[in-house]
Scaffold this motif. Structure first.
Motif, PDB file in Angstrom:
ATOM      1  N   SER A  13      19.946  10.937  20.283  1.00  0.00           N
ATOM      2  CA  SER A  13      20.518  12.310  20.320  1.00  0.00           C
ATOM      3  C   SER A  13      21.193  12.716  21.399  1.00  0.00           C
ATOM      4  CB  SER A  13      19.354  13.146  20.032  1.00  0.00           C
ATOM      5  OG  SER A  13      18.352  12.994  21.065  1.00  0.00           O
ATOM      6  N   ALA A  14      20.902  12.128  22.632  1.00  0.00           N
ATOM      7  CA  ALA A  14      21.619  12.620  23.691  1.00  0.00           C
ATOM      8  C   ALA A  14      22.992  11.782  24.148  1.00  0.00           C
ATOM      9  CB  ALA A  14      20.950  12.205  25.150  1.00  0.00           C
ATOM     10  N   LEU A  15      23.317  10.978  23.237  1.00  0.00           N
ATOM     11  CA  LEU A  15      24.568  10.560  23.255  1.00  0.00           C
ATOM     12  C   LEU A  15      25.588  10.658  22.155  1.00  0.00           C
ATOM     13  CD1 LEU A  15      23.774   6.801  24.840  1.00  0.00           C
ATOM     14  CD2 LEU A  15      25.080   8.946  25.828  1.00  0.00           C
ATOM     15  N   LEU A  16      25.174  11.404  21.119  1.00  0.00           N
ATOM     16  CA  LEU A  16      26.037  11.739  20.093  1.00  0.00           C
ATOM     17  C   LEU A  16      27.195  12.762  20.307  1.00  0.00           C
ATOM     18  CD1 LEU A  16      23.127  12.075  17.220  1.00  0.00           C
ATOM     19  CD2 LEU A  16      24.662  10.254  17.589  1.00  0.00           C
ATOM     20  N   THR A  17      28.005  12.818  19.477  1.00  0.00           N
ATOM     21  CA  THR A  17      29.183  13.413  19.674  1.00  0.00           C
ATOM     22  C   THR A  17      28.891  14.903  19.742  1.00  0.00           C
ATOM     23  OG1 THR A  17      30.282  12.083  18.187  1.00  0.00           O
ATOM     24  CG2 THR A  17      31.490  14.214  18.514  1.00  0.00           C
ATOM     25  N   ASP A  72      25.299  14.144  42.156  1.00  0.00           N
ATOM     26  CA  ASP A  72      25.708  12.925  41.548  1.00  0.00           C
ATOM     27  C   ASP A  72      25.535  12.810  40.013  1.00  0.00           C
ATOM     28  OD1 ASP A  72      25.708  11.545  43.916  1.00  0.00           O
ATOM     29  OD2 ASP A  72      23.426  11.494  44.128  1.00  0.00           O
ATOM     30  N   ALA A  73      25.840  13.815  39.094  1.00  0.00           N
ATOM     31  CA  ALA A  73      26.150  14.125  37.874  1.00  0.00           C
ATOM     32  C   ALA A  73      27.659  13.990  37.553  1.00  0.00           C
ATOM     33  CB  ALA A  73      25.337  15.197  37.367  1.00  0.00           C
ATOM     34  N   PHE A  74      27.893  13.468  36.491  1.00  0.00           N
ATOM     35  CA  PHE A  74      29.328  13.360  35.916  1.00  0.00           C
ATOM     36  C   PHE A  74      29.418  13.826  34.544  1.00  0.00           C
ATOM     37  CE2 PHE A  74      29.079  10.101  39.256  1.00  0.00           C
ATOM     38  CZ  PHE A  74      30.165  10.528  39.727  1.00  0.00           C
ATOM     39  N   ASP A  75      30.613  14.163  34.169  1.00  0.00           N
ATOM     40  CA  ASP A  75      30.996  14.690  32.823  1.00  0.00           C
ATOM     41  C   ASP A  75      32.007  13.936  32.157  1.00  0.00           C
ATOM     42  OD1 ASP A  75      32.625  16.319  30.762  1.00  0.00           O
ATOM     43  OD2 ASP A  75      31.185  17.818  31.420  1.00  0.00           O
ATOM     44  N   TYR A  76      31.559  13.187  31.056  1.00  0.00           N
ATOM     45  CA  TYR A  76      32.235  12.073  30.261  1.00  0.00           C
ATOM     46  C   TYR A  76      32.979  12.863  29.124  1.00  0.00           C
ATOM     47  CZ  TYR A  76      29.717   9.060  33.567  1.00  0.00           C
ATOM     48  OH  TYR A  76      29.023   8.379  34.254  1.00  0.00           O
ATOM     49  N   ARG A  77      34.279  12.507  28.931  1.00  0.00           N
ATOM     50  CA  ARG A  77      34.737  13.100  27.498  1.00  0.00           C
ATOM     51  C   ARG A  77      35.737  12.166  27.135  1.00  0.00           C
ATOM     52  NH1 ARG A  77      35.285  19.467  28.541  1.00  0.00           N
ATOM     53  NH2 ARG A  77      33.565  19.735  29.735  1.00  0.00           N
ATOM     54  N   VAL A  78      36.206  11.994  25.738  1.00  0.00           N
ATOM     55  CA  VAL A  78      37.046  11.110  25.143  1.00  0.00           C
ATOM     56  C   VAL A  78      37.569  12.593  23.873  1.00  0.00           C
ATOM     57  CG1 VAL A  78      37.702   9.425  23.497  1.00  0.00           C
ATOM     58  CG2 VAL A  78      35.910   9.134  25.509  1.00  0.00           C
ATOM     59  N   VAL A  79      39.061  12.430  24.187  1.00  0.00           N
ATOM     60  CA  VAL A  79      39.544  13.523  23.257  1.00  0.00           C
ATOM     61  C   VAL A  79      40.711  12.833  22.567  1.00  0.00           C
ATOM     62  CG1 VAL A  79      41.061  15.543  23.173  1.00  0.00           C
ATOM     63  CG2 VAL A  79      39.216  15.355  24.815  1.00  0.00           C
ATOM     64  N   ASP A  80      40.863  13.117  21.227  1.00  0.00           N
ATOM     65  CA  ASP A  80      41.848  12.587  20.373  1.00  0.00           C
ATOM     66  C   ASP A  80      43.167  13.548  20.725  1.00  0.00           C
ATOM     67  OD1 ASP A  80      43.985  12.028  18.584  1.00  0.00           O
ATOM     68  OD2 ASP A  80      42.382  12.095  16.706  1.00  0.00           O
ATOM     69  N   LEU A  81      44.477  13.018  21.274  1.00  0.00           N
ATOM     70  CA  LEU A  81      45.318  13.921  22.008  1.00  0.00           C
ATOM     71  C   LEU A  81      46.322  14.362  20.484  1.00  0.00           C
ATOM     72  CD1 LEU A  81      46.608  12.099  25.011  1.00  0.00           C
ATOM     73  CD2 LEU A  81      45.127  14.127  24.583  1.00  0.00           C
ATOM     74  N   PRO A  86      37.658  16.848  20.455  1.00  0.00           N
ATOM     75  CA  PRO A  86      37.088  15.827  20.796  1.00  0.00           C
ATOM     76  C   PRO A  86      36.492  14.961  20.194  1.00  0.00           C
ATOM     77  CG  PRO A  86      35.622  18.083  20.892  1.00  0.00           C
ATOM     78  CD  PRO A  86      37.105  18.276  20.265  1.00  0.00           C
ATOM     79  N   VAL A  87      35.993  13.648  20.637  1.00  0.00           N
ATOM     80  CA  VAL A  87      35.776  12.358  19.973  1.00  0.00           C
ATOM     81  C   VAL A  87      34.490  12.484  20.332  1.00  0.00           C
ATOM     82  CG1 VAL A  87      36.014  10.154  19.254  1.00  0.00           C
ATOM     83  CG2 VAL A  87      37.963  11.629  19.386  1.00  0.00           C
TER      84      VAL A  87
END
Length: 334
Positions: A13-17, A72-81, A86-87
């Protein structure tokens, strides 16, 4: 070091879209184009945070960004241009730097592994369907096959729907997952090992298709999934960093000749078989590696400094991010 078998169910659940319970975001205004052709992307970014990494699929459809947050935290994103939608996204802290994210060449899918806890999840995200969380998977990294139907690395191959496709390659513990790239033919991958170029369909035994004369230099270079090496599209040239000096260098797999591009670490990207680009002092520099001829430098509008770089190959374009968090596409002619 090989990763243990992954049990993804706990963290599914933590990694779903759209798992967005973290930093606020804002859409920053698009900057005015400069004298070169520059297209501001105008995508939402984490408020007041620093762009850390940028990657794009070969066809320029999927864009990945990583933003450095606090503690030391990061925000990761994948987007359909193509749609601006957001993907996949996630934010948090990782146990180590051995995270992996790879986009398929055609941009319809990708896979990600984030070591965010004792039972870390491996996930396949797709533009056209819900993401797939894979449980009880031993996968150490690799790449997508051309066509996007499957992905594989030293430890084995999987179809895009998450089903097992094939077992580990021969001598897999000595094969570097960082040295996998999409194959020349549809539905194949290539990898470099023991001085040879190997082609693999994910099912039958890999076959030798050529020599790779950069092999003696592998141990001298950084090969980490979070700071990927950059192959030219057909795999002849590789851009990588020296361990001792962090210098960005290029090696010719046909001759074994190696030469420096930059004295320190820099983001690198290829727009075709022989044109490589990298960042230096906020500007985008380029070279034709066949002739060592420098290409006209590219700059961002209003004197902005580029801090991240990626490239698509069809059509050829550079993607850059500025210190202010603005994202740009710079189309290139053939």
């Amino acid at each position: 070091m090989r990763r243990p078998v992954l049990s993804a169910l706990v963290l599914a659940s933590a990694l779903l879209t759209h798992c967005r319970h973290g930093p606020e975001v804002e859409t920053r205004p698009a900057a005015e184009p400069g004298p070169d052709v520059v297209e501001p992307l105008g995508l939402p970014v984490p408020r007041g945070q620093r762009l850390d990494q940028l990657r794009v699929s070969e066809d320029g459809r999927l864009l990945f960004t990583r933003w450095a947050l606090e503690e030391d935290a990061f925000d990761y994103r994948v987007v359909d241009l193509t749609s601006g939608e957001p993907v996949w996204d996630w934010w948090g802290s990782l146990q180590n730097g051995l995270w992996t994210l790879v986009l398929s060449p055609e941009g319809g899918a990708g896979f990600v592994f984030l070591p965010s806890g004792p039972e870390a999840a491996f996930l396949v995200f797709r533009v056209s369907a819900a993401p797939i969380v894979m449980s009880e998977v031993e996968f150490t990294g690799g790449t997508w096959a051309r066509g996007g139907g499957w992905f594989g690395g030293s430890s084995g191959a999987y179809n895009a729907d998450g089903s097992r496709r094939g077992k580990a390659v021969p001598d897999w513990r000595a094969v570097q997952d960082a040295l996998f790239l999409p194959g020349h033919e549809p539905d194949t991958v290539r990898y470099m090992h023991a001085g040879h170029v190997w082609e693999w369909d994910g099912r039958t035994a890999p076959r030798v298709v050529g020599d790779w004369r950069c092999a003696p230099r592998v141990e001298a270079h950084r090969l980490t999934p979070s700071e990927p090496v950059r192959f030219s599209p057909e795999g002849r040239y590789i851009a990588w960093r020296l361990k001792d000096s962090n210098a960005l260098t290029v090696c010719d797999g046909e001759s074994g000749e190696e030469f420096a591009l930059a004295p320190g670490p820099a983001h690198a990207a290829w727009t075709d078989a022989h044109h490589v680009w990298w960042l230096e002092a906020g500007a985008i520099l380029g070279m034709d590696v066949r002739t060592r001829e420098r290409l006209p430098r590219r700059v961002l509008p209003s004197g902005a400094k580029a801090v991240a770089l990626a490239a698509s190959t069809h059509p050829p374009a550079l993607f850059a991010g500025s210190e202010q968090g603005l994202l740009y596409r710079l189309p290139l002619g053939r």
